[in-house]
Design a protein around this motif. Structure first.
Motif, PDB file in Angstrom:
ATOM      1  N   GLY A  54      -0.835 -18.246  -3.746  1.00 24.73           N
ATOM      2  CA  GLY A  54      -0.613 -17.472  -4.961  1.00 24.73           C
ATOM      3  C   GLY A  54      -1.361 -16.152  -4.945  1.00 24.73           C
ATOM      4  N   LEU A  55      -2.582 -16.193  -4.420  1.00 27.10           N
ATOM      5  CA  LEU A  55      -3.365 -14.966  -4.320  1.00 27.10           C
ATOM      6  C   LEU A  55      -2.653 -13.937  -3.440  1.00 27.10           C
ATOM      7  N   TYR A  56      -2.104 -14.391  -2.327  1.00 23.65           N
ATOM      8  CA  TYR A  56      -1.356 -13.484  -1.449  1.00 23.65           C
ATOM      9  C   TYR A  56      -0.130 -12.916  -2.157  1.00 23.65           C
ATOM     10  N   ASN A  57       0.548 -13.728  -2.948  1.00 25.40           N
ATOM     11  CA  ASN A  57       1.674 -13.211  -3.723  1.00 25.40           C
ATOM     12  C   ASN A  57       1.216 -12.177  -4.734  1.00 25.40           C
ATOM     13  N   GLY A  58       0.014 -12.361  -5.263  1.00 24.54           N
ATOM     14  CA  GLY A  58      -0.544 -11.356  -6.170  1.00 24.54           C
ATOM     15  C   GLY A  58      -0.797 -10.032  -5.469  1.00 24.54           C
ATOM     16  N   PHE A  59      -1.271 -10.103  -4.216  1.00 23.97           N
ATOM     17  CA  PHE A  59      -1.471  -8.870  -3.451  1.00 23.97           C
ATOM     18  C   PHE A  59      -0.139  -8.166  -3.204  1.00 23.97           C
ATOM     19  N   LEU A  60       0.902  -8.939  -2.916  1.00 22.40           N
ATOM     20  CA  LEU A  60       2.230  -8.327  -2.738  1.00 22.40           C
ATOM     21  C   LEU A  60       2.683  -7.665  -4.039  1.00 22.40           C
ATOM     22  N   ALA A  61       2.488  -8.349  -5.158  1.00 21.85           N
ATOM     23  CA  ALA A  61       2.879  -7.783  -6.455  1.00 21.85           C
ATOM     24  C   ALA A  61       2.115  -6.489  -6.735  1.00 21.85           C
ATOM     25  N   ALA A  62       0.816  -6.504  -6.465  1.00 23.97           N
ATOM     26  CA  ALA A  62       0.002  -5.304  -6.707  1.00 23.97           C
ATOM     27  C   ALA A  62       0.471  -4.142  -5.830  1.00 23.97           C
ATOM     28  N   GLY A  63       0.769  -4.411  -4.581  1.00 23.58           N
ATOM     29  CA  GLY A  63       1.252  -3.359  -3.689  1.00 23.58           C
ATOM     30  C   GLY A  63       2.592  -2.806  -4.132  1.00 23.58           C
ATOM     31  N   LEU A  64       3.465  -3.675  -4.613  1.00 22.70           N
ATOM     32  CA  LEU A  64       4.770  -3.211  -5.092  1.00 22.70           C
ATOM     33  C   LEU A  64       4.627  -2.343  -6.339  1.00 22.70           C
ATOM     34  N   VAL A  65       3.741  -2.741  -7.244  1.00 21.54           N
ATOM     35  CA  VAL A  65       3.497  -1.911  -8.435  1.00 21.54           C
ATOM     36  C   VAL A  65       2.910  -0.572  -8.014  1.00 21.54           C
ATOM     37  N   TRP A  66       1.966  -0.591  -7.098  1.00 22.43           N
ATOM     38  CA  TRP A  66       1.380   0.654  -6.582  1.00 22.43           C
ATOM     39  C   TRP A  66       2.483   1.564  -6.036  1.00 22.43           C
ATOM     40  N   GLY A  67       3.358   1.010  -5.227  1.00 15.54           N
ATOM     41  CA  GLY A  67       4.445   1.809  -4.664  1.00 15.54           C
ATOM     42  C   GLY A  67       5.371   2.370  -5.728  1.00 15.54           C
ATOM     43  N   ALA A  68       5.598   1.601  -6.786  1.00 13.91           N
ATOM     44  CA  ALA A  68       6.513   2.046  -7.839  1.00 13.91           C
ATOM     45  C   ALA A  68       5.925   3.164  -8.694  1.00 13.91           C
ATOM     46  N   VAL A  69       4.598   3.190  -8.835  1.00 14.44           N
ATOM     47  CA  VAL A  69       3.998   4.178  -9.737  1.00 14.44           C
ATOM     48  C   VAL A  69       3.327   5.346  -9.020  1.00 14.44           C
ATOM     49  N   ALA A  70       3.154   5.243  -7.704  1.00 12.37           N
ATOM     50  CA  ALA A  70       2.490   6.320  -6.963  1.00 12.37           C
ATOM     51  C   ALA A  70       3.407   7.532  -6.835  1.00 12.37           C
ATOM     52  N   SER A  71       2.809   8.665  -6.469  1.00 15.05           N
ATOM     53  CA  SER A  71       3.585   9.890  -6.291  1.00 15.05           C
ATOM     54  C   SER A  71       4.644   9.702  -5.212  1.00 15.05           C
ATOM     55  N   ASP A  72       5.590  10.618  -5.167  1.00 14.94           N
ATOM     56  CA  ASP A  72       6.778  10.464  -4.340  1.00 14.94           C
ATOM     57  C   ASP A  72       6.524   9.995  -2.909  1.00 14.94           C
ATOM     58  N   LEU A  73       5.834  10.762  -2.103  1.00 14.44           N
ATOM     59  CA  LEU A  73       5.677  10.388  -0.697  1.00 14.44           C
ATOM     60  C   LEU A  73       4.855   9.116  -0.541  1.00 14.44           C
ATOM     61  N   VAL A  74       3.739   9.048  -1.237  1.00 11.74           N
ATOM     62  CA  VAL A  74       2.902   7.850  -1.154  1.00 11.74           C
ATOM     63  C   VAL A  74       3.650   6.646  -1.718  1.00 11.74           C
ATOM     64  N   GLY A  75       4.291   6.818  -2.836  1.00 11.27           N
ATOM     65  CA  GLY A  75       5.054   5.727  -3.448  1.00 11.27           C
ATOM     66  C   GLY A  75       6.146   5.220  -2.536  1.00 11.27           C
ATOM     67  N   PHE A  76       6.832   6.134  -1.887  1.00 10.90           N
ATOM     68  CA  PHE A  76       7.881   5.747  -0.936  1.00 10.90           C
ATOM     69  C   PHE A  76       7.288   4.943   0.212  1.00 10.90           C
ATOM     70  N   GLN A  77       6.233   5.438   0.815  1.00  6.84           N
ATOM     71  CA  GLN A  77       5.630   4.768   1.963  1.00  6.84           C
ATOM     72  C   GLN A  77       5.070   3.400   1.592  1.00  6.84           C
ATOM     73  N   VAL A  78       4.373   3.320   0.488  1.00  3.42           N
ATOM     74  CA  VAL A  78       3.791   2.052   0.047  1.00  3.42           C
ATOM     75  C   VAL A  78       4.899   1.060  -0.309  1.00  3.42           C
ATOM     76  N   SER A  79       5.932   1.537  -0.989  1.00  2.00           N
ATOM     77  CA  SER A  79       7.050   0.653  -1.338  1.00  2.00           C
ATOM     78  C   SER A  79       7.722   0.092  -0.096  1.00  2.00           C
ATOM     79  N   VAL A  80       7.999   0.954   0.869  1.00  2.00           N
ATOM     80  CA  VAL A  80       8.635   0.490   2.102  1.00  2.00           C
ATOM     81  C   VAL A  80       7.751  -0.550   2.785  1.00  2.00           C
ATOM     82  N   PHE A  81       6.465  -0.270   2.908  1.00  2.00           N
ATOM     83  CA  PHE A  81       5.558  -1.204   3.566  1.00  2.00           C
ATOM     84  C   PHE A  81       5.573  -2.574   2.888  1.00  2.00           C
ATOM     85  N   PHE A  82       5.391  -2.605   1.562  1.00  2.00           N
ATOM     86  CA  PHE A  82       5.299  -3.886   0.875  1.00  2.00           C
ATOM     87  C   PHE A  82       6.653  -4.589   0.791  1.00  2.00           C
TER      88      PHE A  82
END
Length: 120
Positions: A54-82
Protein backbone atom coordinates in the motif's frame (compact mmCIF):
# COMPACT_ATOMS: atom_id res chain seq x y z
CA UNK A 1 -0.76 18.78 -20.61
CA UNK A 2 -4.30 18.94 -21.83
CA UNK A 3 -7.17 18.94 -19.39
CA UNK A 4 -8.16 15.42 -20.48
CA UNK A 5 -4.62 14.09 -19.96
CA UNK A 6 -4.38 15.79 -16.57
CA UNK A 7 -7.72 14.33 -15.50
CA UNK A 8 -6.63 10.85 -16.62
CA UNK A 9 -3.41 11.13 -14.59
CA UNK A 10 -5.33 12.38 -11.55
CA UNK A 11 -7.90 9.58 -11.91
CA UNK A 12 -5.11 7.02 -11.89
CA UNK A 13 -3.61 8.77 -8.84
CA UNK A 14 -6.98 8.48 -7.10
CA UNK A 15 -7.13 4.77 -7.92
CA UNK A 16 -3.71 4.23 -6.37
CA UNK A 17 -4.64 6.28 -3.32
CA UNK A 18 -7.69 4.03 -2.94
CA UNK A 19 -5.49 0.94 -3.25
CA UNK A 20 -3.22 2.45 -0.57
CA UNK A 21 -6.18 2.74 1.78
CA UNK A 22 -7.34 -0.82 1.04
CA UNK A 23 -3.90 -2.32 1.53
CA UNK A 24 -2.64 -0.24 4.46
CA UNK A 25 -5.76 0.31 6.54
CA UNK A 26 -8.58 -1.97 5.38
CA UNK A 27 -6.69 -5.14 4.43
CA UNK A 28 -8.48 -7.41 6.89
CA UNK A 29 -11.98 -5.99 6.28
CA UNK A 30 -14.56 -7.78 4.14
CA UNK A 31 -14.36 -4.97 1.56
CA UNK A 32 -10.62 -5.39 0.96
CA UNK A 33 -10.81 -9.17 1.15
CA UNK A 34 -13.49 -9.13 -1.55
CA UNK A 35 -11.47 -6.73 -3.72
CA UNK A 36 -8.35 -8.88 -3.52
CA UNK A 37 -10.02 -12.28 -3.22
CA UNK A 38 -8.42 -13.23 0.09
CA UNK A 39 -9.62 -15.14 3.13
CA UNK A 40 -9.72 -13.72 6.62
CA UNK A 41 -6.84 -15.98 7.63
CA UNK A 42 -4.67 -14.98 4.70
CA UNK A 43 -5.43 -11.29 5.28
CA UNK A 44 -4.44 -11.57 8.93
CA UNK A 45 -1.19 -13.35 8.07
CA UNK A 46 -0.20 -10.88 5.33
CA UNK A 47 -1.30 -7.60 6.93
CA UNK A 48 2.25 -6.17 7.19
CA UNK A 49 3.12 -7.22 3.64
CA UNK A 50 -0.06 -5.62 2.30
CA UNK A 51 0.68 -2.40 4.19
CA UNK A 52 4.09 -2.31 2.51
CA UNK A 53 2.45 -2.74 -0.90
CA UNK A 54 0.00 0.00 0.00
CA UNK A 55 2.84 2.36 0.79
CA UNK A 56 4.30 1.78 -2.67
CA UNK A 57 0.91 2.51 -4.22
CA UNK A 58 0.90 5.75 -2.24
CA UNK A 59 4.26 6.69 -3.77
CA UNK A 60 2.82 6.03 -7.23
CA UNK A 61 -0.20 8.20 -6.40
CA UNK A 62 2.02 11.01 -5.12
CA UNK A 63 4.18 10.90 -8.25
CA UNK A 64 1.12 10.99 -10.50
CA UNK A 65 -0.28 14.01 -8.65
CA UNK A 66 3.13 15.69 -8.90
CA UNK A 67 3.16 15.08 -12.64
CA UNK A 68 -0.37 16.43 -13.03
CA UNK A 69 0.30 19.69 -11.18
CA UNK A 70 3.92 20.43 -12.12
CA UNK A 71 4.88 22.89 -14.85
CA UNK A 72 4.69 21.75 -18.45
CA UNK A 73 8.06 20.10 -19.10
CA UNK A 74 8.55 18.76 -15.59
CA UNK A 75 4.92 17.66 -15.38
CA UNK A 76 5.20 15.85 -18.69
CA UNK A 77 8.39 14.05 -17.71
CA UNK A 78 7.18 13.09 -14.24
CA UNK A 79 3.82 11.92 -15.61
CA UNK A 80 5.46 9.76 -18.25
CA UNK A 81 7.83 8.23 -15.69
CA UNK A 82 5.13 7.36 -13.16
CA UNK A 83 2.65 6.16 -15.79
CA UNK A 84 5.30 3.78 -17.15
CA UNK A 85 6.02 2.63 -13.57
CA UNK A 86 2.31 1.91 -13.01
CA UNK A 87 2.04 0.05 -16.32
CA UNK A 88 5.08 -2.12 -15.57
CA UNK A 89 3.88 -2.81 -12.02
CA UNK A 90 0.53 -3.84 -13.47
CA UNK A 91 2.16 -6.21 -15.95
CA UNK A 92 4.21 -7.78 -13.17
CA UNK A 93 1.17 -8.02 -10.91
CA UNK A 94 -0.87 -9.65 -13.66
CA UNK A 95 1.89 -12.17 -14.28
CA UNK A 96 2.42 -13.03 -10.61
CA UNK A 97 -0.79 -12.32 -8.70
CA UNK A 98 -3.98 -11.83 -10.72
CA UNK A 99 -4.64 -11.33 -14.42
CA UNK A 100 -7.33 -8.75 -13.62
CA UNK A 101 -4.57 -6.33 -12.57
CA UNK A 102 -3.81 -5.79 -16.27
CA UNK A 103 -7.27 -4.23 -16.66
CA UNK A 104 -7.35 -2.38 -13.35
CA UNK A 105 -3.84 -0.94 -13.50
CA UNK A 106 -2.00 -1.39 -16.80
CA UNK A 107 -4.75 -0.51 -19.27
CA UNK A 108 -5.69 2.75 -17.48
CA UNK A 109 -1.99 3.67 -17.17
CA UNK A 110 -1.39 3.10 -20.87
CA UNK A 111 -4.52 5.05 -21.79
CA UNK A 112 -3.40 7.97 -19.61
CA UNK A 113 0.11 7.70 -21.07
CA UNK A 114 -1.32 7.92 -24.59
CA UNK A 115 -3.28 11.04 -23.63
CA UNK A 116 -0.20 12.64 -22.06
CA UNK A 117 1.93 11.88 -25.12
CA UNK A 118 -0.76 13.16 -27.49
CA UNK A 119 -1.09 16.35 -25.46
CA UNK A 120 2.62 17.05 -25.80
Amino acid sequence: MSILATLAVLALAALHAYILVLEMFLWTTPRARAAFGTTAEFAAETKALAANQGLYNGFLAAGLVWGAVASDLVGFQVSVFFLVCVAIAGIYGAATASRKIIFVQTVPALAALALVLLAR
